[in-house]
Design a protein around this motif. Structure first.
Motif, PDB file in Angstrom:
ATOM      1  N   LEU A 121       0.784  -1.241   0.096  1.00 36.74           N
ATOM      2  CA  LEU A 121       0.037   0.308  -0.058  1.00 36.74           C
ATOM      3  C   LEU A 121       0.960   1.081  -0.346  1.00 36.74           C
ATOM      4  CD1 LEU A 121      -2.770  -1.039   2.302  1.00 36.74           C
ATOM      5  CD2 LEU A 121      -3.041  -1.174  -0.456  1.00 36.74           C
ATOM      6  N   ILE A 122       2.206   0.775   0.699  1.00 38.07           N
ATOM      7  CA  ILE A 122       2.033   2.366   0.485  1.00 38.07           C
ATOM      8  C   ILE A 122       4.072   2.393  -1.001  1.00 38.07           C
ATOM      9  CG2 ILE A 122       5.016   2.827   1.432  1.00 38.07           C
ATOM     10  CD1 ILE A 122       4.783   1.764   4.472  1.00 38.07           C
ATOM     11  N   ALA A 123       3.856   1.669  -1.588  1.00 32.49           N
ATOM     12  CA  ALA A 123       4.226   1.707  -2.753  1.00 32.49           C
ATOM     13  C   ALA A 123       3.394   1.767  -3.752  1.00 32.49           C
ATOM     14  CB  ALA A 123       4.795   0.057  -3.373  1.00 32.49           C
ATOM     15  N   PHE A 124       2.111   1.249  -3.711  1.00 37.36           N
ATOM     16  CA  PHE A 124       0.315   2.337  -4.216  1.00 37.36           C
ATOM     17  C   PHE A 124       0.853   3.290  -4.138  1.00 37.36           C
ATOM     18  CE2 PHE A 124      -3.383   3.708  -4.589  1.00 37.36           C
ATOM     19  CZ  PHE A 124      -3.641   3.121  -5.765  1.00 37.36           C
ATOM     20  N   ASP A 125       0.920   4.272  -2.804  1.00 34.72           N
ATOM     21  CA  ASP A 125       0.187   5.447  -2.562  1.00 34.72           C
ATOM     22  C   ASP A 125       1.370   6.690  -3.167  1.00 34.72           C
ATOM     23  OD1 ASP A 125      -1.101   7.699  -1.183  1.00 34.72           O
ATOM     24  OD2 ASP A 125       1.096   7.851  -0.361  1.00 34.72           O
ATOM     25  N   ALA A 126       2.837   5.676  -2.904  1.00 35.56           N
ATOM     26  CA  ALA A 126       3.903   6.891  -3.626  1.00 35.56           C
ATOM     27  C   ALA A 126       3.811   6.420  -5.290  1.00 35.56           C
ATOM     28  CB  ALA A 126       5.422   5.823  -3.458  1.00 35.56           C
ATOM     29  N   LEU A 127       3.826   5.415  -5.893  1.00 33.05           N
ATOM     30  CA  LEU A 127       3.380   5.484  -7.706  1.00 33.05           C
ATOM     31  C   LEU A 127       1.800   6.606  -7.830  1.00 33.05           C
ATOM     32  CD1 LEU A 127       3.041   1.534  -8.201  1.00 33.05           C
ATOM     33  CD2 LEU A 127       4.917   3.747  -8.917  1.00 33.05           C
ATOM     34  N   MET A 128       0.985   6.794  -7.091  1.00 32.05           N
ATOM     35  CA  MET A 128       0.121   7.550  -7.044  1.00 32.05           C
ATOM     36  C   MET A 128       0.569   9.154  -7.122  1.00 32.05           C
ATOM     37  SD  MET A 128      -2.997   6.966  -8.179  1.00 32.05           S
ATOM     38  CE  MET A 128      -4.661   8.240  -8.053  1.00 32.05           C
ATOM     39  N   ARG A 129       1.737   8.947  -6.249  1.00 28.00           N
ATOM     40  CA  ARG A 129       1.509  10.967  -5.902  1.00 28.00           C
ATOM     41  C   ARG A 129       3.156  11.210  -6.982  1.00 28.00           C
ATOM     42  NH1 ARG A 129       1.240  12.336  -0.638  1.00 28.00           N
ATOM     43  NH2 ARG A 129      -0.059  11.412   0.660  1.00 28.00           N
ATOM     44  N   ASP A 130       4.208  10.328  -7.029  1.00 31.85           N
ATOM     45  CA  ASP A 130       4.268  10.513  -8.106  1.00 31.85           C
ATOM     46  C   ASP A 130       4.523   9.991  -9.952  1.00 31.85           C
ATOM     47  OD1 ASP A 130       6.935  11.398  -6.204  1.00 31.85           O
ATOM     48  OD2 ASP A 130       7.811   9.831  -5.904  1.00 31.85           O
ATOM     49  N   PHE A 155      -1.478   1.807 -12.996  1.00 31.70           N
ATOM     50  CA  PHE A 155      -0.424   2.057 -13.347  1.00 31.70           C
ATOM     51  C   PHE A 155      -0.140   2.230 -15.152  1.00 31.70           C
ATOM     52  CE2 PHE A 155      -0.903   2.876  -8.726  1.00 31.70           C
ATOM     53  CZ  PHE A 155      -0.696   3.630  -9.110  1.00 31.70           C
ATOM     54  N   ILE A 156      -0.526   2.530 -16.270  1.00 31.39           N
ATOM     55  CA  ILE A 156      -0.604   2.376 -17.481  1.00 31.39           C
ATOM     56  C   ILE A 156       0.382   3.473 -18.241  1.00 31.39           C
ATOM     57  CG2 ILE A 156      -1.131   2.144 -19.560  1.00 31.39           C
ATOM     58  CD1 ILE A 156      -4.450   1.140 -18.509  1.00 31.39           C
ATOM     59  N   THR A 193      -5.646   3.913 -13.747  1.00 26.96           N
ATOM     60  CA  THR A 193      -6.761   3.702 -14.031  1.00 26.96           C
ATOM     61  C   THR A 193      -7.520   3.863 -13.380  1.00 26.96           C
ATOM     62  OG1 THR A 193      -6.602   1.424 -12.647  1.00 26.96           O
ATOM     63  CG2 THR A 193      -5.440   1.478 -14.753  1.00 26.96           C
ATOM     64  N   ALA A 194      -9.051   4.002 -13.770  1.00 23.30           N
ATOM     65  CA  ALA A 194     -10.048   4.083 -12.761  1.00 23.30           C
ATOM     66  C   ALA A 194      -9.752   3.352 -11.677  1.00 23.30           C
ATOM     67  CB  ALA A 194     -11.112   4.107 -13.765  1.00 23.30           C
ATOM     68  N   ARG A 195      -9.324   2.330 -12.077  1.00 22.02           N
ATOM     69  CA  ARG A 195      -9.473   1.489 -10.505  1.00 22.02           C
ATOM     70  C   ARG A 195      -8.543   1.855  -9.421  1.00 22.02           C
ATOM     71  NH1 ARG A 195     -10.107  -4.240  -8.289  1.00 22.02           N
ATOM     72  NH2 ARG A 195     -10.638  -3.522  -5.403  1.00 22.02           N
ATOM     73  N   ALA A 196      -7.341   3.137  -9.638  1.00 19.33           N
ATOM     74  CA  ALA A 196      -6.494   3.115  -9.061  1.00 19.33           C
ATOM     75  C   ALA A 196      -6.942   3.954  -8.258  1.00 19.33           C
ATOM     76  CB  ALA A 196      -5.497   3.151  -9.927  1.00 19.33           C
TER      77      ALA A 196
END
Length: 309
Positions: free
Chosen positions: A17-26, A59-60, A69-72
């Motif tokens: 989840l930490i990795a997901f949040d970092a990807l969402m931010r960066d 992420f695409i 993506t819409a799910r993310a």
């Protein structure tokens, strides 16, 4: 409220989840890896596992950026809120404001401590913490550690044997003894002689089957016994008895000095040197960092330090 499924969550690496949040931010595997101080291959592996778990690409790559993506986009606010809540729980200091807190404290005390501390504590709480409540209960010395371990009380005040390492102790004051008598009932010269002290009938406080109570061991060490006529579990009962009958009462000095004059009694040091245990605060390691109990323990320490010796 839905219960937490600990078994299922145990199989889930919450670092994902930490990795997901970092990807969402960066929006970049490279920048997210730098944020988390991990290698790019490790971040790419985390993204691969996330895609498998959520059954979505998440992420695409669009040009140089990773487009969610819409799910993310849908799950990102909940994941961010969960991580923020976890961070605040772990790192934020526990808040305690005595002026507004409504906590109930449970304190194990001896009869002496309850008589000496509770009236002054009530006055302080009324002005400093009007919504805080205190439930004091008389706890025998042999039961103190069990009550603490079972969390039946938050901390204790009294005379204790040397505690185990899981307890913390703070000495409040050294205990001494005085005797009191009614000059209208007993014609005794002062200072009181050892002969008069030992010969006169006594009234004592005891919580045990032994009439001499907590004095028994101390008297045995100096080779004396008292002529005990009345033994009671209550200090005020002993004071009233000594005021009414020709008896000597032996009491903790703080009790004798504070309450003896109210019953018309003369207070005198006892003509013996008796080693008495100190009065201390005792609490468990589990309560050591709690700001609320720390505040109340400090208040009680301040009260006893300012009170009459």
């Amino acid at each position: 409220m839905t219960a937490i499924n600990h078994f299922d969550l145990r199989a889930f690496d919450l670092n994902l989840l930490i990795a997901f949040d970092a990807l969402m931010r960066d929006r970049s595997v490279t920048r997210a890896a730098t944020r988390l101080k991990v290698g790019q291959p490790a971040m790419s592996h985390s993204l691969s596992v996330l895609r498998t778990l959520f059954q979505d690409e998440l992420f695409i790559r669009v040009g140089t950026r990773m487009q969610p993506t819409a799910r993310a986009t849908a799950i990102a606010p909940a994941i961010e809120a969960a991580l923020l809540s976890l961070q605040q729980t772990i790192y934020a200091p526990a808040a305690f404001d005595p002026a507004t807190d409504q906590r109930l404290f449970r304190i194990g005390v001896s009869k002496e401590v309850e008589t000496l501390v509770m009236p002054t504590l009530a006055a302080h709480l009324n002005s400093e913490a009007p919504q805080i409540r205190v439930h004091s209960r008389i706890v025998l010395r042999k039961d103190i550690t069990r009550q603490l371990d079972e969390q039946a009380i938050d901390f204790a005040i009294g005379c204790f044997d040397p505690p185990a390492q899981r307890y913390h102790r703070h000495m409040l004051y050294a205990q001494s003894l005085s005797c009191v008598f009614n000059p209208d009932q007993l014609s005794l010269s002062t200072p009181l002689s050892l002969k008069n002290y030992l010969q006169q009938p006594h009234a004592l406080v005891t919580m045990s089957e032994d009439l001499q109570g907590c004095l028994s061991e101390a008297l045995d060490r100096v080779g004396h016994r008292l002529n005990v006529a009345i033994a009671s579990a209550d200090f005020l009962s002993v004071l009233d008895t000594v005021a009414t009958a020709p008896l000597i009462g032996t009491l903790p000095t703080r009790i004798a000095r504070r309450y003896g004059p109210r019953f018309g009694l003369i207070e005198q040091p006892i003509p013996l040197t008796l080693g008495m245990p100190d009065v201390s605060l005792l609490w468990t390691t589990t309560q050591d960092q709690d700001p609320a109990t720390h505040w109340l323990r400090a208040l009680i320490a301040r009260i006893t330090a300012q009170s009459e010796h």
